[in-house]
Design a protein around this motif. Structure first.
Motif, PDB file in Angstrom:
ATOM      1  N   TRP A 145     -16.979  20.030  13.060  1.00  0.00           N
ATOM      2  CA  TRP A 145     -18.140  19.792  11.627  1.00  0.00           C
ATOM      3  C   TRP A 145     -18.683  20.299  11.274  1.00  0.00           C
ATOM      4  CZ3 TRP A 145     -18.608  16.235  15.664  1.00  0.00           C
ATOM      5  CH2 TRP A 145     -19.696  16.204  16.160  1.00  0.00           C
ATOM      6  N   ALA A 146     -19.079  20.773   9.927  1.00  0.00           N
ATOM      7  CA  ALA A 146     -20.346  21.181   9.959  1.00  0.00           C
ATOM      8  C   ALA A 146     -20.545  21.104   8.025  1.00  0.00           C
ATOM      9  CB  ALA A 146     -19.831  23.040   9.757  1.00  0.00           C
ATOM     10  N   LEU A 147     -21.853  20.166   8.355  1.00  0.00           N
ATOM     11  CA  LEU A 147     -22.417  19.830   6.975  1.00  0.00           C
ATOM     12  C   LEU A 147     -23.942  19.928   6.420  1.00  0.00           C
ATOM     13  CD1 LEU A 147     -21.453  16.155   7.537  1.00  0.00           C
ATOM     14  CD2 LEU A 147     -19.876  18.084   6.073  1.00  0.00           C
ATOM     15  N   ASP A 148     -23.487  20.294   5.459  1.00  0.00           N
ATOM     16  CA  ASP A 148     -25.214  20.755   4.483  1.00  0.00           C
ATOM     17  C   ASP A 148     -25.985  19.323   4.048  1.00  0.00           C
ATOM     18  OD1 ASP A 148     -24.358  23.512   5.291  1.00  0.00           O
ATOM     19  OD2 ASP A 148     -24.637  24.267   3.332  1.00  0.00           O
TER      20      ASP A 148
ATOM     21  N   HIS B 251     -17.283  20.255   5.360  1.00  0.00           N
ATOM     22  CA  HIS B 251     -16.490  20.080   5.479  1.00  0.00           C
ATOM     23  C   HIS B 251     -15.869  18.862   7.824  1.00  0.00           C
ATOM     24  CE1 HIS B 251     -15.943  23.226   8.915  1.00  0.00           C
ATOM     25  NE2 HIS B 251     -15.186  22.797   9.420  1.00  0.00           N
ATOM     26  N   VAL B 252     -15.157  18.152   7.516  1.00  0.00           N
ATOM     27  CA  VAL B 252     -15.243  18.198   8.707  1.00  0.00           C
ATOM     28  C   VAL B 252     -13.516  17.735   8.619  1.00  0.00           C
ATOM     29  CG1 VAL B 252     -14.764  15.579   9.660  1.00  0.00           C
ATOM     30  CG2 VAL B 252     -16.922  15.885   8.219  1.00  0.00           C
ATOM     31  N   ALA B 253     -12.701  18.010   9.937  1.00  0.00           N
ATOM     32  CA  ALA B 253     -11.311  18.910  10.155  1.00  0.00           C
ATOM     33  C   ALA B 253     -10.745  17.952  11.340  1.00  0.00           C
ATOM     34  CB  ALA B 253     -11.335  20.281  10.317  1.00  0.00           C
ATOM     35  N   PHE B 254      -9.779  17.659  11.468  1.00  0.00           N
ATOM     36  CA  PHE B 254      -9.311  17.150  12.627  1.00  0.00           C
ATOM     37  C   PHE B 254      -8.306  17.855  12.958  1.00  0.00           C
ATOM     38  CE2 PHE B 254     -11.734  13.458  11.012  1.00  0.00           C
ATOM     39  CZ  PHE B 254     -12.062  12.655  12.741  1.00  0.00           C
ATOM     40  N   ARG B 255      -7.597  17.983  13.957  1.00  0.00           N
ATOM     41  CA  ARG B 255      -5.939  18.813  15.081  1.00  0.00           C
ATOM     42  C   ARG B 255      -5.408  17.602  16.153  1.00  0.00           C
ATOM     43  NH1 ARG B 255      -5.697  25.032  16.508  1.00  0.00           N
ATOM     44  NH2 ARG B 255      -3.442  24.303  18.280  1.00  0.00           N
ATOM     45  N   VAL B 256      -4.826  17.729  16.044  1.00  0.00           N
ATOM     46  CA  VAL B 256      -3.528  17.054  17.454  1.00  0.00           C
ATOM     47  C   VAL B 256      -3.476  17.709  18.240  1.00  0.00           C
ATOM     48  CG1 VAL B 256      -1.947  15.942  17.934  1.00  0.00           C
ATOM     49  CG2 VAL B 256      -3.400  15.020  15.206  1.00  0.00           C
ATOM     50  N   LEU B 257      -3.897  17.909  19.397  1.00  0.00           N
ATOM     51  CA  LEU B 257      -3.481  19.075  20.198  1.00  0.00           C
ATOM     52  C   LEU B 257      -2.412  18.653  21.032  1.00  0.00           C
ATOM     53  CD1 LEU B 257      -6.793  19.175  22.350  1.00  0.00           C
ATOM     54  CD2 LEU B 257      -5.870  20.717  20.744  1.00  0.00           C
TER      55      LEU B 257
ATOM     56  N   GLY C 188     -35.938  20.082   2.727  1.00  0.00           N
ATOM     57  CA  GLY C 188     -35.461  21.249   3.107  1.00  0.00           C
ATOM     58  C   GLY C 188     -33.645  20.590   3.051  1.00  0.00           C
ATOM     59  N   THR C 189     -33.162  22.165   3.577  1.00  0.00           N
ATOM     60  CA  THR C 189     -31.834  21.925   3.972  1.00  0.00           C
ATOM     61  C   THR C 189     -31.757  21.771   5.596  1.00  0.00           C
ATOM     62  OG1 THR C 189     -30.399  23.099   1.402  1.00  0.00           O
ATOM     63  CG2 THR C 189     -29.653  22.921   4.044  1.00  0.00           C
ATOM     64  N   SER C 190     -30.692  20.632   5.673  1.00  0.00           N
ATOM     65  CA  SER C 190     -30.841  20.551   7.513  1.00  0.00           C
ATOM     66  C   SER C 190     -29.692  20.571   7.275  1.00  0.00           C
ATOM     67  CB  SER C 190     -31.324  19.084   8.002  1.00  0.00           C
ATOM     68  OG  SER C 190     -30.364  17.535   6.823  1.00  0.00           O
ATOM     69  N   TYR C 191     -28.568  20.813   9.134  1.00  0.00           N
ATOM     70  CA  TYR C 191     -27.667  21.724   8.934  1.00  0.00           C
ATOM     71  C   TYR C 191     -26.835  19.924  10.495  1.00  0.00           C
ATOM     72  CZ  TYR C 191     -28.871  25.237   6.655  1.00  0.00           C
ATOM     73  OH  TYR C 191     -29.361  26.068   5.575  1.00  0.00           O
ATOM     74  N   TRP C 192     -26.139  19.551  10.098  1.00  0.00           N
ATOM     75  CA  TRP C 192     -25.521  18.468  11.195  1.00  0.00           C
ATOM     76  C   TRP C 192     -24.316  19.852  11.399  1.00  0.00           C
ATOM     77  CZ3 TRP C 192     -22.337  13.565   9.984  1.00  0.00           C
ATOM     78  CH2 TRP C 192     -22.324  13.525  11.838  1.00  0.00           C
ATOM     79  N   TYR C 193     -23.710  19.694  12.805  1.00  0.00           N
ATOM     80  CA  TYR C 193     -22.610  20.741  13.187  1.00  0.00           C
ATOM     81  C   TYR C 193     -22.068  20.165  14.502  1.00  0.00           C
ATOM     82  CZ  TYR C 193     -26.251  23.397  15.235  1.00  0.00           C
ATOM     83  OH  TYR C 193     -27.357  23.789  16.113  1.00  0.00           O
ATOM     84  N   GLY C 194     -21.367  19.948  15.185  1.00  0.00           N
ATOM     85  CA  GLY C 194     -20.181  19.789  15.803  1.00  0.00           C
ATOM     86  C   GLY C 194     -19.003  20.834  16.509  1.00  0.00           C
ATOM     87  N   GLN C 195     -19.030  19.841  17.489  1.00  0.00           N
ATOM     88  CA  GLN C 195     -17.159  19.921  17.998  1.00  0.00           C
ATOM     89  C   GLN C 195     -16.507  18.899  19.341  1.00  0.00           C
ATOM     90  OE1 GLN C 195     -14.597  23.881  17.577  1.00  0.00           O
ATOM     91  NE2 GLN C 195     -14.398  23.868  19.484  1.00  0.00           N
ATOM     92  N   GLY C 196     -15.704  18.753  19.535  1.00  0.00           N
ATOM     93  CA  GLY C 196     -15.303  18.055  20.738  1.00  0.00           C
ATOM     94  C   GLY C 196     -13.765  18.069  20.826  1.00  0.00           C
TER      95      GLY C 196
END
Length: 487
Positions: free
Chosen positions: A405-408, A389-395, A472-480
């Motif tokens: 985001w947290a992607l496999d 998933h990739v998610a957005f929210r207005v503060l 093999g599976t890699s994991y891409w993730y982040g937040q800001g």
């Protein structure tokens, strides 16, 4: 001869002083009496800066309600033509049998000032509008703004039976002030406060309204007049506190209809709902209808505003709905505040919301159909081999966006720096590519690899780490958090 008492030159009287001194007979400001007379040149000059004061009882208005006072009100309004000022309504009950219209040309601000709600009462005994107030000129022709209704109660319990009626029908005004109570306009089609643009628009309306036992309590409307092609449904930049008490009725609280809309506003709704004994369609807030005319095309919408609803439902044989939407075009967009229903423990009927609420920031209680602190999440449309998933929210600031985001990344999947992962809503775009820190690990990568994301001006969420093929599976993730471009 006309008797006048004036304030110290250059010192403007306050509303409090006008009320206090007016009630005691010591009228601060220019006093307009029933007698005609002449004024000195000095008095005439002072009249251009000192508001005129017209006491309706000086024009024959009966405080007991036994005699129709509509004519006296019109005479008091006419006495302020060309200058504007105060129509003063001393404590008492006034029988208003026919519509009192205030639409001075050229427009001058006229204030209807009573001694307070429940002290000065207009008892409407006719049909149609009790008070009709508007500015029929176009914006370019307006030289002065303002006016208001302060310290009055308007009562419809004695209105003509079998016909709809309205406490106050006003529109097309700028910087108008409301501080009044309206009640018992409860026959089918009746309205407590009817805010209705027919000639131009209404903006910067502010104040407080207490409305109870009305068929519809406060209605925002757009009814283009036949003599103009300039009217719109705009009620922007308004600041209103609306207190609603159904008190035995079972009808709508606040309504936006026929393309009426507000933006950059503050709208607070407080009230008690659900005392009715008959199951009828009603809502705390209703947005319905649209209109395309005069080169304007609008749905009924509340946008980019503070919307704060705190109401309770007492139950009875039915429960009203929270927010009712007419069509998908009727929306609450980019608002913040709180939507609190059912404080007393009895739940409202849920909204028919089907995507009509977009990006509301704030707490929601009592209706699960209304989104709370809405995240906009994307889980499809990714390149082959990418899931998650990739998610957005207005503060709450309104100009800051949080992204997470947290992607496999499946084994054998190739990711290239600058590769688009998913297209997102345009409101999350940034004028220049915005870099958000992130990490990638697993899949043959050496440790935890710095792999940021780009949020582009074309609303694309892109991978910005090193190009590689996952083993093999890699994991891409982040937040800001980033600030959208506002200029």
């Amino acid at each position: 001869m006309t008797t006048t008492t004036r304030a110290t030159p250059g010192v403007a009287p306050s509303r409090r002083s006008l009320l206090a001194l007016g009630a005691s007979g010591l009228l601060t400001g220019a006093v307009v009496t029933a007698e005609a007379g002449s004024a000195t040149s000095a008095e005439a000059a002072a009249a251009t800066t000192t508001p005129a004061w017209a006491d309706v009882t000086a024009y024959g208005a009966d405080r007991t309600g036994a005699v129709n006072a509509s004519g006296a009100f019109h005479d008091a309004i006419a006495a302020l033509a060309g200058t504007g000022g105060v129509v003063y309504i001393p404590a008492g009950t006034y029988n208003i049998a026919t519509t009192v219209t205030c639409a001075p040309t050229p427009f001058m601000p006229i204030y209807f000032v009573g001694d307070g709600a429940w002290a000065s009462i207009l008892s409407f005994t006719g049909s149609g509008d009790c008070l009709r107030i508007y500015d029929g000129t176009t914006y370019a022709g307006r030289a002065r703004f303002g006016g208001g209704i302060l310290g009055l109660t308007i009562d419809g319990s004695n209105a003509a039976t079998g016909a709809s009626s309205t406490g106050v029908h006003l529109g097309d005004l700028l910087q108008y002030e409301l501080d009044l109570t309206v009640q018992a306009f409860d026959q089918p089609g009746s309205i407590g406060i009817h805010l209705d643009n027919q000639y131009y628009w209404t903006e910067q309306l502010f104040g407080r309204v207490y409305a109870q036992a009305c068929a519809s309590h406060v209605v925002f409307d757009w009814t283009p007049g036949s003599v103009t092609s300039t009217s719109s449904g705009s009620f922007e930049r308004c600041d209103l506190d609306l207190y609603i008490n159904q008190d035995g009725a079972a009808n709508d609280g606040v309504v936006f209809r026929n393309g009426a809309f507000t933006g950059n506003s503050s709208l607070k709704i407080r009230g008690n709902f659900g005392y009715g004994k008959t199951a009828v369609s009603s809502a705390a807030l209703r947005l319905t209808g649209s209109q395309a005319t005069n080169n304007y095309s609008n749905a009924s919408v509340i946008a980019d505003s503070m919307l704060d609803i705190g109401v309770e439902c007492a139950g009875g044989t039915y429960t009203p709905q929270t927010v009712v939407f007419g069509t998908s075009a009727n929306q609450i967009q980019n608002c913040h505040g709180g939507l609190n229903f059912g404080l007393a423990g009895t739940t409202f009927t849920a909204s028919n919301n089907a995507g009509n609420v977009a990006n509301f920031i704030g707490h929601v209680n009592g209706d699960a159909t209304l989104p709370e602190d809405a995240w906009v999440s994307y889980g499809t449309g990714f390149p082959t081999g990418v899931t998650g998933h990739v998610a957005f929210r207005v503060l709450p600031t309104g100009s800051e966006i949080m992204v997470t985001w947290a992607l496999d990344i499946a084994s054998g999947t190739k990711l290239t720096s600058g590769e688009s992962i998913v297209a997102v809503a345009s409101r999350f775009a940034y004028t220049d590519n915005k870099v958000i820190p992130g990490n990638n690990q697993g899949g043959g990568l050496s440790g935890n690899t710095y792999a940021p994301a780009f949020i582009t001006a074309k609303a694309s969420f892109q991978y910005a780490g090193p190009s590689y093929t996952s083993s093999g599976t890699s994991y891409w993730y982040g937040q800001g958090v980033y600030t959208v471009h506002t200029g």
